[in-house]
Design a protein around this motif. Structure first.
Motif, PDB file in Angstrom:
ATOM      1  N   VAL A 187       0.870  -1.186   0.000  1.00 56.61           N
ATOM      2  CA  VAL A 187       0.000   0.000   0.000  1.00 56.61           C
ATOM      3  C   VAL A 187       0.905   1.234   0.000  1.00 56.61           C
ATOM      4  CG1 VAL A 187      -1.728   1.274   1.301  1.00 56.61           C
ATOM      5  CG2 VAL A 187      -1.778  -1.219   1.276  1.00 56.61           C
ATOM      6  N   PRO A 188       0.706   2.158  -0.969  1.00 56.25           N
ATOM      7  CA  PRO A 188       1.614   3.308  -1.057  1.00 56.25           C
ATOM      8  C   PRO A 188       1.639   4.105   0.243  1.00 56.25           C
ATOM      9  CG  PRO A 188       0.159   3.210  -2.958  1.00 56.25           C
ATOM     10  CD  PRO A 188      -0.311   2.168  -2.008  1.00 56.25           C
ATOM     11  N   ARG A 189       2.806   4.565   0.601  1.00 59.10           N
ATOM     12  CA  ARG A 189       2.994   5.266   1.872  1.00 59.10           C
ATOM     13  C   ARG A 189       2.154   6.551   1.923  1.00 59.10           C
ATOM     14  NH1 ARG A 189       5.169   4.903   6.610  1.00 59.10           N
ATOM     15  NH2 ARG A 189       5.682   6.891   7.543  1.00 59.10           N
ATOM     16  N   TYR A 190       1.932   7.190   0.745  1.00 54.32           N
ATOM     17  CA  TYR A 190       1.185   8.457   0.789  1.00 54.32           C
ATOM     18  C   TYR A 190      -0.277   8.260   1.136  1.00 54.32           C
ATOM     19  CZ  TYR A 190       0.599   7.154  -4.148  1.00 54.32           C
ATOM     20  OH  TYR A 190       0.347   6.475  -5.311  1.00 54.32           O
ATOM     21  N   TYR A 191      -0.817   7.061   0.985  1.00 55.64           N
ATOM     22  CA  TYR A 191      -2.178   6.797   1.475  1.00 55.64           C
ATOM     23  C   TYR A 191      -2.236   7.060   2.968  1.00 55.64           C
ATOM     24  CZ  TYR A 191      -3.841   4.357  -2.745  1.00 55.64           C
ATOM     25  OH  TYR A 191      -4.233   4.033  -4.009  1.00 55.64           O
ATOM     26  N   LEU A 192      -1.262   6.466   3.658  1.00 57.30           N
ATOM     27  CA  LEU A 192      -1.183   6.591   5.113  1.00 57.30           C
ATOM     28  C   LEU A 192      -0.982   8.043   5.501  1.00 57.30           C
ATOM     29  CD1 LEU A 192      -0.488   4.784   7.843  1.00 57.30           C
ATOM     30  CD2 LEU A 192       1.823   5.495   7.305  1.00 57.30           C
ATOM     31  N   ALA A 214      -5.610  -2.950   1.029  1.00 65.63           N
ATOM     32  CA  ALA A 214      -4.873  -4.214   1.022  1.00 65.63           C
ATOM     33  C   ALA A 214      -5.801  -5.423   0.975  1.00 65.63           C
ATOM     34  CB  ALA A 214      -3.971  -4.290   2.244  1.00 65.63           C
ATOM     35  N   THR A 215      -7.129  -5.184   0.913  1.00 65.23           N
ATOM     36  CA  THR A 215      -8.061  -6.319   0.987  1.00 65.23           C
ATOM     37  C   THR A 215      -7.748  -7.457   0.006  1.00 65.23           C
ATOM     38  OG1 THR A 215      -9.780  -4.876   1.807  1.00 65.23           O
ATOM     39  CG2 THR A 215     -10.487  -6.979   0.929  1.00 65.23           C
ATOM     40  N   PRO A 216      -7.542  -7.158  -1.282  1.00 66.51           N
ATOM     41  CA  PRO A 216      -7.263  -8.294  -2.186  1.00 66.51           C
ATOM     42  C   PRO A 216      -6.039  -9.083  -1.764  1.00 66.51           C
ATOM     43  CG  PRO A 216      -7.637  -6.269  -3.415  1.00 66.51           C
ATOM     44  CD  PRO A 216      -7.540  -5.878  -1.991  1.00 66.51           C
ATOM     45  N   GLY A 217      -4.996  -8.378  -1.334  1.00 59.66           N
ATOM     46  CA  GLY A 217      -3.778  -9.058  -0.892  1.00 59.66           C
ATOM     47  C   GLY A 217      -4.043  -9.931   0.322  1.00 59.66           C
ATOM     48  N   ILE A 218      -4.848  -9.410   1.252  1.00 60.75           N
ATOM     49  CA  ILE A 218      -5.141 -10.179   2.464  1.00 60.75           C
ATOM     50  C   ILE A 218      -5.975 -11.408   2.107  1.00 60.75           C
ATOM     51  CG2 ILE A 218      -6.281 -10.103   4.707  1.00 60.75           C
ATOM     52  CD1 ILE A 218      -5.575  -7.152   4.845  1.00 60.75           C
ATOM     53  N   LEU A 219      -6.942 -11.217   1.184  1.00 57.09           N
ATOM     54  CA  LEU A 219      -7.750 -12.372   0.756  1.00 57.09           C
ATOM     55  C   LEU A 219      -6.860 -13.436   0.126  1.00 57.09           C
ATOM     56  CD1 LEU A 219     -10.992 -10.811  -0.740  1.00 57.09           C
ATOM     57  CD2 LEU A 219     -10.724 -12.115   1.362  1.00 57.09           C
ATOM     58  N   VAL A 296      -7.197 -17.528  -6.187  1.00 53.60           N
ATOM     59  CA  VAL A 296      -6.114 -16.562  -6.028  1.00 53.60           C
ATOM     60  C   VAL A 296      -6.014 -15.675  -7.267  1.00 53.60           C
ATOM     61  CG1 VAL A 296      -3.611 -16.344  -5.956  1.00 53.60           C
ATOM     62  CG2 VAL A 296      -4.750 -17.882  -4.405  1.00 53.60           C
ATOM     63  N   LYS A 297      -6.086 -16.299  -8.456  1.00 53.84           N
ATOM     64  CA  LYS A 297      -6.018 -15.540  -9.712  1.00 53.84           C
ATOM     65  C   LYS A 297      -7.143 -14.509  -9.763  1.00 53.84           C
ATOM     66  CE  LYS A 297      -2.856 -16.888 -12.364  1.00 53.84           C
ATOM     67  NZ  LYS A 297      -2.084 -17.546 -13.219  1.00 53.84           N
ATOM     68  N   PHE A 298      -8.347 -14.976  -9.427  1.00 50.00           N
ATOM     69  CA  PHE A 298      -9.530 -14.129  -9.519  1.00 50.00           C
ATOM     70  C   PHE A 298      -9.401 -12.928  -8.590  1.00 50.00           C
ATOM     71  CE2 PHE A 298     -13.923 -13.185  -8.228  1.00 50.00           C
ATOM     72  CZ  PHE A 298     -14.433 -12.869  -9.463  1.00 50.00           C
ATOM     73  N   VAL A 299      -9.067 -13.196  -7.322  1.00 54.23           N
ATOM     74  CA  VAL A 299      -8.931 -12.118  -6.342  1.00 54.23           C
ATOM     75  C   VAL A 299      -7.819 -11.164  -6.767  1.00 54.23           C
ATOM     76  CG1 VAL A 299      -8.276 -11.612  -3.973  1.00 54.23           C
ATOM     77  CG2 VAL A 299      -9.828 -13.477  -4.441  1.00 54.23           C
ATOM     78  N   GLY A 300      -6.695 -11.730  -7.231  1.00 61.53           N
ATOM     79  CA  GLY A 300      -5.561 -10.907  -7.623  1.00 61.53           C
ATOM     80  C   GLY A 300      -5.895  -9.967  -8.769  1.00 61.53           C
ATOM     81  N   SER A 301      -6.642 -10.486  -9.760  1.00 56.89           N
ATOM     82  CA  SER A 301      -6.944  -9.637 -10.916  1.00 56.89           C
ATOM     83  C   SER A 301      -7.968  -8.569 -10.568  1.00 56.89           C
ATOM     84  CB  SER A 301      -7.460 -10.496 -12.072  1.00 56.89           C
ATOM     85  OG  SER A 301      -8.727 -10.999 -11.737  1.00 56.89           O
ATOM     86  N   LYS A 302      -8.817  -8.834  -9.558  1.00 55.81           N
ATOM     87  CA  LYS A 302      -9.810  -7.831  -9.143  1.00 55.81           C
ATOM     88  C   LYS A 302      -9.149  -6.650  -8.457  1.00 55.81           C
ATOM     89  CE  LYS A 302     -14.043  -9.107  -9.855  1.00 55.81           C
ATOM     90  NZ  LYS A 302     -15.408  -8.691  -9.747  1.00 55.81           N
ATOM     91  N   GLY A 303      -8.077  -6.961  -7.698  1.00 57.08           N
ATOM     92  CA  GLY A 303      -7.630  -5.961  -6.751  1.00 57.08           C
ATOM     93  C   GLY A 303      -6.319  -5.297  -7.096  1.00 57.08           C
ATOM     94  N   ASP A 304      -5.980  -5.229  -8.382  1.00 55.99           N
ATOM     95  CA  ASP A 304      -4.727  -4.587  -8.722  1.00 55.99           C
ATOM     96  C   ASP A 304      -4.831  -3.085  -8.508  1.00 55.99           C
ATOM     97  OD1 ASP A 304      -2.271  -4.031  -9.629  1.00 55.99           O
ATOM     98  OD2 ASP A 304      -2.395  -5.310 -11.402  1.00 55.99           O
ATOM     99  N   LEU A 305      -3.995  -2.554  -7.605  1.00 50.76           N
ATOM    100  CA  LEU A 305      -4.086  -1.131  -7.266  1.00 50.76           C
ATOM    101  C   LEU A 305      -3.767  -0.242  -8.458  1.00 50.76           C
ATOM    102  CD1 LEU A 305      -2.499  -0.509  -3.763  1.00 50.76           C
ATOM    103  CD2 LEU A 305      -4.851  -0.182  -4.470  1.00 50.76           C
ATOM    104  N   ASN A 306      -3.003  -0.742  -9.395  1.00 50.49           N
ATOM    105  CA  ASN A 306      -2.557   0.112 -10.499  1.00 50.49           C
ATOM    106  C   ASN A 306      -3.565   0.201 -11.627  1.00 50.49           C
ATOM    107  OD1 ASN A 306      -0.095   0.478  -9.173  1.00 50.49           O
ATOM    108  ND2 ASN A 306       0.609  -1.509  -9.929  1.00 50.49           N
ATOM    109  N   LYS A 307      -4.671  -0.529 -11.484  1.00 49.21           N
ATOM    110  CA  LYS A 307      -5.640  -0.512 -12.575  1.00 49.21           C
ATOM    111  C   LYS A 307      -6.556   0.698 -12.468  1.00 49.21           C
ATOM    112  CE  LYS A 307      -6.121  -5.122 -14.337  1.00 49.21           C
ATOM    113  NZ  LYS A 307      -6.804  -6.390 -14.137  1.00 49.21           N
TER     114      LYS A 307
END
Lengths: 307, 295
Positions: A187-192, A214-219, A296-307
């Motif tokens: 998670v980018p530091r500037y969010y915090l 970070a939800t997708p990563g945690i899932l 894992v693939k499904f969750v990962g593709s949903k939650g890409d922060l850069n999209k």
């Protein structure tokens, strides 16, 4: 002149080196692909033989509750009901993931946001060591500490889903924690910083910004943990009690898919129905492992922060 | 609720959860080491295991574990290196590469008992290798390949592109650039990866029960002929490893001092893995400093 022409027309030394290199690396990668295909092919073909050769009904296999493959029931059908093992496997997996997740999230928040100094040194080293502890050691500790403790507390034998859950909880905790730490760090530091600058408290920042991002990563971390728990064989086999009965409570002995495979394969004859039925259990395990992969693939593709 | 109070409560909850985890972990590691280390003695490490009487050691099991680890690395490292080079250097971004990545992920997430059963079926029975160190090493290769390929790929990818461009501008082929420039820079990372994966292999048991077997026949350490069935180097003999030994004495064995043997063996396993972990860390750092002149 002809010499120069001939030299120019022929592939250079570099091109030849390149070809050799490509052939070597292609061979290796194709070998790995073949290995994976071989595993899938063998397990699937052996797992299906219960249904194709022994004509067991797929539905009665999945929903039957009596597992004694050597015998037949009143209708002359073999008693291969895998439901008790399937239920137990899912029970220990889901329960251990449910218990482990809050602890894992707390530890990783502690390591990344609350006390990064402690997190980097001591906790990190411990988590790495725990990921590496062999599963038999966990099983042995479960057998000598957890099982007697449960027996003392609730009576009975002490073997059962509860003991299995406790052992798996300790096993998946480091897996989930280390992956959650990775996703929190991503998670980018500037969010915090932005959230804190708006006057949010640390908990508000964590709860409303960091954890959401970070939800997708945690899932993904939880799914990996569940995959490990579902496929774990020996540690569970040592504490679950190995009774192929429909689990009635958390305290009665039960058997998971993996524990049944571990104890059963050596005692059955290759090609016989009891053996084939075990391969079908292995097939269920394999399919579940593929399901976890797809999840894992499904969750990962949903939650890409850069999209 | 007042956000400040909520913040305090959340902090307290997190601290409590972390404290519980730390206590569990301390108990766990403390239990293994405190109950195990008193049982580790020269006699324990160097005597033969006993099936029916107390006082057995773990000499053969320990040696089998190490031998199996070495054989596994000999089989899996070249394949993993080739695949790692392909994925890091040659792989184009297309469906085939993502298919390969998926295949490797599938392989790494397969439950180890499935890998063990597959190898039992194919190598032990079909190819008639029997319960042997070789079958065990092949099973562990399945287990080891995805981990090793991933770590080799990552350490190759972490080499800056400037090095590849420098190689190309000198007129070297890509293969020559990889073997002559990129690979040496990546060696520290690769060695760390090998040692970490070795730790995993050393403790693996589920994949070995039906491949390397559960028996440890008497072997002679003075017989150096690998084709002699009694030789310690013979890869075709059944071999029980340390991790399998712990499992066996706890579930099937009738050894009277099973719990002493298990705690001693567990402590040995943990200590070896600890050494692997620390060794990977320091050796990687040391080699990196030495080979890149960063100090």
């Amino acid at each position: 002149m002809d010499q120069i022409k001939a030299k120019l027309m022929k592939p250079s030394k570099e091109t030849k080196q390149e070809t050799v290199g490509k052939i070597i690396s292609y061979t290796c990668i194709v070998a790995i692909m073949l290995l994976v295909l071989l595993v899938l092919y063998f397990i699937i073909s052996f797992g299906m033989s219960t249904f194709t050769k022994n004509n067991v009904n797929l539905w009665s296999f999945l929903s039957g509750t009596n597992w004694s493959p050597g015998q037949v029931d009143a209708h002359g059908n073999p008693e291969v009901g895998a439901l008790p093992m399937i239920v137990t496997s899912f029970a220990v997996t889901i329960l251990s993931a449910l218990v482990a997740t809050p602890f894992a999230i707390a530890v990783s928040l502690f390591m990344t946001i609350i006390a990064p100094k402690h997190g980097k040194g001591f906790l990190q080293a411990i988590i790495e060591l725990l990921v590496g502890i062999p599963s038999v050691v966990y099983g042995y500790i479960g057998l000598t500490l957890v099982v007697p403790f449960i027996r003392h507390l609730y009576g009975g034998t002490g073997f059962g889903i509860l003991s299995g859950t406790i052992v798996l909880f300790v096993m998946v905790l480091p897996t989930i924690t280390s992956l959650t730490v990775d996703s929190l760090k991503a998670v980018p530091r500037y969010y915090l910083e932005a959230s804190l600058a708006l006057g949010a408290t640390r908990w508000q920042t964590i709860y409303k910004v960091i954890l959401r991002a970070a939800t997708p990563g945690i899932l993904t971390a939880i799914i990996f943990g569940m995959a490990r728990a579902f496929g774990e064989a020996l540690a569970v086999q040592m504490v679950i009690g190995n009774a192929t009965l429909m689990p009635k409570s958390l305290l009665t002995p039960a058997a998971t898919l993996t524990s049944q495979l571990t104890t059963g394969i050596g005692n059955t004859v290759m090609g016989s129905l009891p053996n084939n039925a075990l391969w079908s259990l292995a097939l269920i395990l394999l399919l579940m492992s593929l399901v976890f992969n797809i999840a894992v693939k499904f969750v990962g593709s949903k939650g890409d922060l850069n999209k | 609720m007042n956000p400040k109070i909520a913040n305090k409560i959340a902090d307290a909850v997190i601290y409590i959860l972390v404290a519980i985890v730390v206590i569990i972990l301390a108990l766990l590691i403390g239990f293994i080491l405190i109950t195990g280390i008193p049982h580790i003695s020269w006699h324990f490490l160097t005597s033969v295991s006993q099936s029916f009487s107390a006082g057995g050691g773990i000499r053969d099991q320990l040696f089998n574990s190490i031998y199996l680890l070495i054989l596994t690395l000999i089989i899996s490292f070249p394949i993993a290196l080739g695949s790692g080079i392909y994925l890091a250097e040659y792989a184009p971004k297309n469906w085939f590469t993502s298919l390969i990545q998926t295949a490797i992920e599938v392989l790494s997430s397969l439950p180890s008992i499935i890998v063990g059963l597959f190898c039992y079926l194919l190598f032990v029975i079909e190819f008639q290798l029997g319960f042997s160190i070789l079958s065990g090493a092949i099973a562990l290769t399945f287990f080891n390949l995805p981990l090793l390929t991933r770590s080799i790929q990552e350490s190759l990818e972490s080499v800056p592109d400037l090095q590849r461009q420098a190689g190309a501008s000198l007129g070297l082929s890509r293969w020559k650039t990889i073997t002559g420039i990129i690979f040496p820079i990546a060696i520290p990372g690769i060695i760390t990866g090998i040692i970490l994966s070795a730790g995993r292999v050393f403790g693996e048991a589920a994949a070995l029960i039906y491949t390397a077997g559960e028996s440890a026949p008497a072997i002679s350490y003075s017989n150096f002929n690998p084709f002699n069935p009694a030789s310690f180097l013979n890869p075709m003999r059944p071999a029980e490893t340390l991790a399998v030994h712990i499992w066996k004495v706890n579930t099937e064995g009738v050894t009277p001092d099973a719990s002493q043997i298990s705690s001693g063996s567990s402590a040995v396993l943990i200590i070896v893995i600890l050494i692997f972990n620390l060794g990977a860390h320091y050796l990687g750092k040391h080699l990196y400093d030495k080979m890149t002149a960063s100090k």
